[in-house]
Design a protein around this motif. Structure first.
Motif, short mmCIF file in Angstrom:
data_model
loop_
_atom_site.label_atom_id
_atom_site.label_comp_id
_atom_site.label_asym_id
_atom_site.label_seq_id
_atom_site.Cartn_x
_atom_site.Cartn_y
_atom_site.Cartn_z
N ALA A 384 0.84 -1.20 0.00
CA ALA A 384 0.00 0.00 0.00
C ALA A 384 0.87 1.24 0.00
O ALA A 384 1.97 1.25 0.57
CB ALA A 384 -0.93 0.02 1.22
N PRO A 387 0.66 6.89 3.44
CA PRO A 387 -0.29 8.02 3.52
C PRO A 387 0.43 9.35 3.33
O PRO A 387 1.62 9.49 3.67
CB PRO A 387 -0.87 7.89 4.94
CG PRO A 387 -0.65 6.45 5.32
CD PRO A 387 0.64 6.05 4.65
N TYR A 392 -3.51 5.82 9.50
CA TYR A 392 -3.38 4.37 9.40
C TYR A 392 -2.95 3.99 7.98
O TYR A 392 -3.36 4.62 6.99
CB TYR A 392 -4.70 3.69 9.72
CG TYR A 392 -5.09 3.79 11.18
CD1 TYR A 392 -4.33 3.17 12.16
CD2 TYR A 392 -6.22 4.51 11.56
CE1 TYR A 392 -4.69 3.27 13.50
CE2 TYR A 392 -6.58 4.62 12.90
CZ TYR A 392 -5.81 3.98 13.87
OH TYR A 392 -6.15 4.08 15.18
N PRO A 394 -3.29 1.80 4.84
CA PRO A 394 -4.38 1.00 4.27
C PRO A 394 -4.00 -0.47 4.17
O PRO A 394 -2.84 -0.83 3.92
CB PRO A 394 -4.58 1.62 2.88
CG PRO A 394 -4.01 2.99 2.97
CD PRO A 394 -2.86 2.89 3.93
#
Length: 510
Positions: A384, A387, A392, A394
């Motif tokens: 993933a 961010p 969090y 993903p």
């Protein structure tokens, strides 16, 4: 056909008169025509005999029915087996044969009263009449105060909804308290509205022939002659006078009134004694003008006795309905507003805050030494993307949710991004319950953490270095005020001159 003379005529009562009216009429006529009081009247004995005979018939239910049947037969011109009960010739009357209807008790809605009675009652409640004692029997100042206090609950409801997230028990508590506050508010608002639109409001009135009680648009009244007993209780709370409760017996019935100040009770008793004396004197002397002048409800005596039904009942129901509908809408809005606060804890009191840092020594990143062959990963271990801000990662499950506690990881003092795991170490095997990313200079709060034992493990994404915190305990304690819970902050930072305290861990532990 000559008019039929009946026992009702002898006692000067209507044919529908109840027993208490018949008894009162008999008592009044006895006082007037008794031979002992009329030694100079040769007809006194005969008149008294007529009065006794009429009362004997009308006070006996069976004899009265027979007499009513005789009256009906006589008025239709037919013979009757009750012919023997035909009363004697009409009695003479010193007052020129003028008759009056003895006052009787009644209960009416204001709108159902005859126009003459409504007009007299308006003058009495406005204080225009001088031959009366007017006592205020209520008000709405207290209802205004209670309404303001209860409206404050809805202000608190929105305040609390914005402070913390409600759990299931919290929602039930808020719903129950809102329902109770709404019911009390509806009661008070209903009384305020009815008070201001009522034609009479609440009064206790003592006047020559009656004791009158008004309640919004309802009227109850009792003749003075039916009063058999009166007593009072002066109420005190912690030595402070807060009203007098008056109990008045009217024959077999009894009613309770609240008056203030204390001296008003003595005034009421003296006034009632005066009116009772005037009534008995007028009855004994056959003073029909006295009754005609002071009988506020003369036009009501022919009306059937019935319990007064308030015309304001519909208005009261409307007040209740509107109050509950508005309160329900406010609660729904507060609930929806509360659902926007998912990232906030849900205690009813201030949490148990931890000092910064939680452990007695500052947490720090490992020494800035790049591992041999390490290159900053472009994605998270599960593929993933990282961010763009603290949050969090993903694809990783968020476990151990449902608690109130929270832990804040502060990376504001560093110039390196970190990849962090909150690890549950309370069981046989440690496992990550939250996985998140914090950019350099940022911080992130992990909320809704269940009770347990944890540590924090993290990787410096610029150097690849690994470290972990000391273990810590997340606790919750329920009290009668709410929930005490853990709210702590951990700070990641370097020590001046490159000296740092580190808790290095191998790759296998991360």
């Amino acid at each position: 056909m000559a008019p039929v003379r009946t026992h009702y005529d002898n006692l000067k009562v209507s044919r529908s008169a109840p027993q208490e009216v018949i008894r009162a009429a008999y008592k009044t006529l006895t006082q007037k025509y008794h031979p002992d009081r009329n030694p100079d009247n040769p007809d006194a004995v005969r008149i008294m005999a007529l009065i006794n005979t009429s009362y004997e018939v009308l006070s006996d239910p069976q004899k009265r029915r027979q007499h009513d049947a005789w009256i009906a037969a006589q008025e239709q011109g037919a013979p009757s087996s009750a012919e023997t009960q035909k009363p004697q010739a009409r009695q003479p009357d010193e007052a020129g044969d003028q008759e009056f209807v003895l006052p009787r008790a009644g209960s009416f809605a204001y709108a159902n009263l005859p126009a003459s009675a409504r007009e007299r009652l308006k003058k009495r409640v406005s204080g225009e009449n001088k031959d009366q004692l007017l006592i205020k029997n209520g008000g709405v100042v207290g209802n205004y105060i209670w309404s303001i206090v209860l409206l404050g609950w809805f202000v608190y409801l929105f305040f609390d909804a914005g402070q913390c997230k409600w759990d299931q028990d919290g929602i039930l508590w808020m719903l129950g308290l809102t329902g109770a506050a709404t019911l009390l508010l509806a009661i008070n608002l209903s009384r305020i509205v009815r008070w201001h639109v009522s034609p009479l409001r609440s009064w206790l009135i003592a006047c020559p022939l009656y004791i009158i009680k008004t309640d919004f648009d309802r009227v109850r009244y009792w003749p003075i002659w039916t009063l058999t007993n009166i007593n009072a209780t002066h109420n005190y709370t912690n030595g402070i006078y807060n009203g007098t409760t008056v109990n008045i017996a009217f024959g077999e019935s009894r009613d309770t009134f609240s008056i203030s100040p204390k001296a008003m009770y003595d005034t009421l008793v003296n006034q009632l004694k005066t009116y009772d004396g005037e009534f008995r004197t007028a009855a004994a002397n056959g003073n029909v003008d006295y009754f005609t002048t002071h009988d506020d409800f003369a036009d009501c005596h022919s009306l059937p006795v019935c319990k007064a039904k308030s015309r304001l009942l519909g208005l009261a129901v409307a007040c209740y309905a509107v109050t509950f509908i508005v309160a329900a809408l406010l609660f729904v809005v507060a609930f929806l507003y509360n659902n926007q606060m998912q990232s906030k804890p849900a205690p009813a009191i201030k949490p148990l805050e931890r000092s910064v840092p939680y452990t007695q020594e500052p947490m720090a990143q490992p020494m800035v030494v790049t591992k041999l062959g390490y290159a900053r990963p472009k994605t998270a271990p599960n593929g993933a993307p990282w961010p763009k801000m603290a949050g969090y990662v993903p694809g990783f499950k968020q476990l151990n949710k449902g608690g109130y506690s929270q832990v804040t990881i502060d990376n504001a003092r560093n110039d390196s991004d970190v990849f962090v795991k909150l690890v549950d170490i309370g069981g046989p095997e440690a496992f990550p319950v939250r996985v998140f990313f914090i950019p350099k200079g940022g911080k992130f709060t992990v909320s809704d953490i269940m009770v347990g034992r944890y540590d924090v493990r993290y990787r410096d994404l610029d150097t690849g270095g690994l470290a972990k915190s000391e273990q810590f305990q997340v606790e919750e304690n329920r009290t009668y005020n709410g929930v005490e819970y853990t709210d702590m902050t951990m700070t990641l930072y370097k020590v001046r001159n490159g000296n740092m305290q580190t808790y290095s861990i191998p790759e296998s532990e991360f």
